[in-house]
Design an enzyme around this catalytic site. Structure first.
Site, PDB file in Angstrom:
ATOM      1  N   GLY A 196     -14.112 -10.117   0.770  1.00 39.47           N
ATOM      2  CA  GLY A 196     -13.224  -9.003  -0.249  1.00 39.47           C
ATOM      3  C   GLY A 196     -13.777  -7.826  -0.179  1.00 39.47           C
ATOM      4  CD  GLU A 419       5.326  -3.077   0.089  1.00 34.96           C
ATOM      5  OE1 GLU A 419       5.707  -3.966   0.912  1.00 34.96           O
ATOM      6  OE2 GLU A 419       4.566  -1.911   0.261  1.00 34.96           O
ATOM      7  CG  HIS A 422       9.590  -4.098   3.424  1.00 31.55           C
ATOM      8  ND1 HIS A 422       9.609  -3.230   4.430  1.00 31.55           N
ATOM      9  CD2 HIS A 422       8.000  -3.269   2.884  1.00 31.55           C
ATOM     10  CE1 HIS A 422       8.421  -3.091   5.117  1.00 31.55           C
ATOM     11  NE2 HIS A 422       7.939  -2.851   3.796  1.00 31.55           N
ATOM     12  CG  ASP A 495       6.629  -0.978   6.978  1.00 27.66           C
ATOM     13  OD1 ASP A 495       5.781  -1.399   7.385  1.00 27.66           O
ATOM     14  OD2 ASP A 495       6.831   0.077   6.015  1.00 27.66           O
TER      15      ASP A 495
HETATM   16 ZN    ZN Z   1       6.392  -0.759   4.494  1.00 23.56          ZN
END
Ligand code: ZN
Ligand code: ADP
Length: 602
Positions: A196, A419, A422, A495
């Protein structure tokens, strides 16, 4: 290692220079001047000579200091007159028959400065590198491995990392009652890797595991292993494990594992032997112990991708626990933890504070509480109030924005719609992987948010329509930006790269283009050892290349249309979902379905 070396060379040169200077000074004050015999006689006649020593062919002596201005001036001369003693008697000069050796003086003028120089050298070394163990720290090897017996950190002190805690529960159980597990003949995991971003509480979690199960904690940082002189790193690993075995059950924690565990054979020529040796020793030790003796190895990294694959093999760090950035609810809990220690707190709106601190990790929040308290003290208040927190948030955010870790509200808005684009496109098309969760918590520098889609089953074959749908949902992010803001951002480049990749593969690998037909046009990878990833040029004409580009473009354009059409009809849903996402920062696929269902009813 190289750096240290250069360092000492310079000191060496300066040192030598210093020695010469000092030697010169001493030598000149003890200097013996060779003079002609006639001069000696004239000194004698002038009564300037204090004392002489005579040997068979040489006379050495000292002039009276009154005649040389206080300095000791020595001379020597070749003995010419065999009857010199009579001459000396005449001028009342003390004389003796032995030659005073110059050896002592020579030694003194050379060795003394060398000693002084060495003394200064050691002194400087000690002063300059208090925490870098040089060769002088050889024997103190173990000092850096810190063992803590009574750790009073518990799971209550680490908040907002519930998923990680669940994973660690089992380890605690084991450390408390190892018999329960070993009776079954089962194997405990040996190594646990906490993955993390910095400041999310990985070290704290490891300590909390020790605290909860009441076992000693051995901590060391990966970078400390590597800073050492050759051979010491490996020796220290050996020490560490030996010590741990003696103290089992216990926990060994290696922070910054990547500093030591970077893949071998990368990162340039030479200079890394030490790290490799240390890493190899670690692997040897890990293989050499049975986890059932009760030693659990934990390590933390924020760059698991650079780790040597050997470290991640079964029987080593085969279990990974994700310690992610906290969401809003998590941040609220972390704030609560840190506020417990502050005695004078006024009325605070923790929800609002959590909302204001999007992108911050535990360490930032601890810092925030501290900063706000300081502000209150500075302005002579009785309690810490919301106003101080707001000011502190502003300060911290300004600092973090520079590091690209906090996004401003306008950007968050764009990311939320992107988002959701998508997600909604994916949900509207058959054969796409179900949406698991959507977040706008920034992760790293590249991704400002992400939509996680997981396949429900292992897939080996995908048909053409599924591939096209996948491309459409990848383009859904940008499509949402366009329909909502009438403008696109740079946020979609990843993307676009993925979508183009799929489209290209469809044409040159899978034979899914009508124009080009069922041909395979992809170049083959060249031999791995030459350069991984390098491919031979495919053998097709420029005309074919042009058609490939055209076909890729056609697929992308068509699917972008598909995404746009889906989203055009869902503007009010998009808006509603975005509001919720902006508020909660993270929604699951199921929650999104609920929102959709609610929208359809109204
Ligand atoms: Zn994206
Ligand atoms: P990491 O090892 O992941 O870099 P640390 O465990 O060293 O982070 O955390 C640094 C400090 O930040 C801790 O001492 C603690 O004060 C605070 N902190 C970080 N994460 C949390 C958390 N989840 N809950 C409470 N405090 C936290």
């Amino acid at each position: 290692m190289k750096k240290h070396y250069k360092f000492s060379i310079w000191y060496f040169i300066i040192g030598i220079w210093g020695v010469l200077l000092l030697q010169n000074y001493l030598a000149s004050s003890f200097a013996v001047k060779t003079i002609p015999y006639s001069q000696f006689i004239s000194y004698l006649e002038q009564g300037k000579i204090a004392q002489v020593a005579i040997s068979t062919n040489q006379v050495q002596g000292r002039l009276k200091s009154e005649t040389t201005g206080g300095k000791h001036q020595y001379f020597k001369t070749i003995r010419v007159d065999p009857e010199i003693s009579r001459l000396l008697d005449k001028y009342h000069v003390q004389y003796s028959g032995t030659v005073e050796s110059t050896l002592i003086r020579d030694l003194l003028s050379w060795i003394l400065p060398v000693f002084i120089f060495l003394g200064v050298w050691f002194f400087l070394m000690k002063k300059m590198m208090p925490q870098q163990p040089g060769f002088m720290a050889f024997g103190k090897n173990k000092a850096k491995i810190y063992k803590q017996e009574d750790i009073n950190i518990t799971f209550n002190d680490v908040a907002g990392v519930d998923e990680a805690k669940v994973e660690l529960e089992e380890i605690i159980e084991f450390l408390k009652t190892p018999e329960k597990y070993t009776a079954f003949g089962g194997q405990m995991p040996k190594g646990l890797l906490l993955v993390g971003p910095p400041g999310t509480g990985k070290t704290m979690l490891a300590k909390a595991v020790a605290g909860e199960s009441n076992v000693p904690f051995f901590g060391i940082s990966g970078s400390e292993f590597v800073e050492m002189f050759v051979g010491l790193g490996a020796a220290r690993v050996r020490d560490l494990f030996e010590e741990a075995k003696k103290n089992s059950p216990c926990i060994i924690f290696i922070d910054e594992l990547d500093a030591l565990g970077k893949a071998r054979g990368v990162g340039g020529v030479g200079g890394h032997d030490e790290r490799e040796q240390t890493l190899n020793q670690l692997l040897v030790e890990m293989d050499g112990f049975d986890s059932n003796i009760g030693v659990i190895l934990m390590a933390a990294t924020n760059r698991p991708e650079v780790l040597d694959p050997a470290l991640l093999r079964p029987g080593r760090f085969d279990r990974q626990v994700l310690v992610d950035r906290p969401d809003k609810e998590g941040r609220k809990k972390i704030l609560e933890v840190h506020l417990r220690k502050i005695t004078r707190v006024g009325e605070l709106d923790l929800d609002r504070l959590a909302a204001m601190t999007a992108g911050m990790v535990g360490a930032d929040l601890a810092n925030l509480v501290n900063e706000a308290t300081l502000l209150a003290v500075r302005s002579n208040r009785k309690t810490v109030e919301m106003a101080q927190f707001e000011e502190a948030v502003e300060r911290i955010v300004a600092g973090l924005e520079k590091k690209n870790r906090v996004i401003n509200p306008k950007e968050r808005n764009v990311v939320a719609y992107h988002e959701l684009g998508h997600a909604l496109v994916a949900m509207s098309l058959p054969g796409t992987d179900p949406v698991q969760k959507i977040t706008i918590i920034p992760r790293g520098i590249a991704a400002l948010g992400y939509t996680m889609q997981l396949p429900t089953e292992d897939r080996f074959l995908m048909n053409q329509s599924e591939l096209l749908n996948k491309i459409a949902s990848l383009l859904g992010g940008r499509a949402a930006e366009l329909t909502v803001f009438n403008e696109v951002s740079t946020g979609a480049h990843n993307d676009l790269a993925k979508a183009t990749d799929i489209a290209r593969s469809m044409i040159i690998e899978y034979g899914m283009s009508d124009k080009l037909g069922q041909v395979y046009l992809k170049g083959e990878p060249t031999a791995q050892f030459l350069q991984p990833g390098l491919r031979t040029a495919a053998e097709y004409s420029e005309e074919t290349a042009r058609i490939i580009d055209e076909e890729v473009r056609k697929i992308i354009d068509k699917q972008y249309e598909v995404a746009l059409n889906i989203l055009k009809n869902k503007q009010s849903l998009l808006k509603k979902a975005a509001e919720i996402l902006l508020q909660k920062e993270k929604i699951t696929g199921a929650e999104l379905e609920e929102i959709i269902a609610g929208e359809q009813q109204s």
